[in-house]
Design an enzyme around this catalytic site. Structure first.
Site, short mmCIF file in Angstrom:
data_model
loop_
_atom_site.label_atom_id
_atom_site.label_comp_id
_atom_site.label_asym_id
_atom_site.label_seq_id
_atom_site.Cartn_x
_atom_site.Cartn_y
_atom_site.Cartn_z
N HIS A 7 -38.00 -110.91 4.35
CA HIS A 7 -37.43 -110.39 3.03
C HIS A 7 -37.27 -108.90 3.01
O HIS A 7 -37.74 -108.25 3.70
CB HIS A 7 -38.44 -110.76 1.71
CG HIS A 7 -39.74 -110.08 1.53
ND1 HIS A 7 -40.96 -110.85 2.09
CD2 HIS A 7 -40.15 -108.89 1.39
CE1 HIS A 7 -41.95 -109.77 2.04
NE2 HIS A 7 -41.54 -108.79 1.27
N HIS A 79 -39.02 -101.63 1.08
CA HIS A 79 -39.33 -102.13 2.59
C HIS A 79 -38.68 -103.36 3.01
O HIS A 79 -37.95 -103.99 2.29
CB HIS A 79 -40.98 -102.45 2.50
CG HIS A 79 -41.39 -103.51 1.56
ND1 HIS A 79 -41.97 -103.46 0.26
CD2 HIS A 79 -41.54 -104.84 1.99
CE1 HIS A 79 -42.49 -104.63 -0.11
NE2 HIS A 79 -42.08 -105.32 0.92
N GLU A 128 -43.15 -104.02 6.37
CA GLU A 128 -44.10 -105.01 6.34
C GLU A 128 -44.15 -106.14 7.32
O GLU A 128 -43.16 -106.62 7.54
CB GLU A 128 -44.11 -105.44 4.97
CG GLU A 128 -44.92 -106.51 4.54
CD GLU A 128 -44.92 -107.33 3.25
OE1 GLU A 128 -43.78 -107.19 2.71
OE2 GLU A 128 -45.61 -107.98 2.55
CO CO Z 1 -42.86 -107.57 0.83
#
Ligand code: CO
Length: 132
Positions: A7, A79, A128
């Site tokens: 994502h 992020h 991440e």
């Molecule tokens: Co995230």
């Protein structure tokens, strides 16, 4: 090592406005807001054919995205999340390469193990890594 882009997370000052933009203007499939007090955010997921966008609104006074929104008042990309098959191996690799891992492996918004790596070590982008 990294696999799919899981994502892109966008910090937003007003989740309702963001949902309307993605759902009503862009015509995307957007989930109802979900409060995640343990993560300090309320999140809506935009599901696209090839990945997801997470719209993150601060929740509570200790939200990890508050300082980001102070610097980016209209919101912005917070992020990128890449999938890995082994979070411990990924963590070891980051440390061995001198990358600054932020905190420990913990359970992310999807209930899977995640770890964050300092944006200063990846071209200004917070990374991440999520084990899937
Ligand atoms: Co995230």
């Amino acid at each position: 090592m990294i696999g799919r882009l899981n994502h892109v997370a966008i910090a937003v000052p007003d989740l309702k406005v963001a949902i309307a933009a993605y759902r009503d203007v862009l015509g995307a499939d957007v989930s109802e807001p979900s409060a995640l007090p343990e993560h300090g955010v309320t999140v809506s997921f935009v599901t696209l054919p090839n990945t997801k966008v997470e719209l993150l609104e601060p929740l509570g006074g200790k939200s990890p995205i508050l300082s980001f929104l102070e610097k980016n008042r209209n919101g912005g990309i917070h992020h990128l999340c890449f999938e890995v098959s082994d979070i411990e191996a990924a963590l070891e690799k980051m440390t061995a390469e001198g990358k600054r891992v932020l905190g420990k492996v913990r359970t992310g918004a999807h209930g899977r193990p995640v770890v964050f790596v300092h944006p200063g070590d990846f071209q200004g982008t917070l990374i991440e890594l999520e084990q899937v």
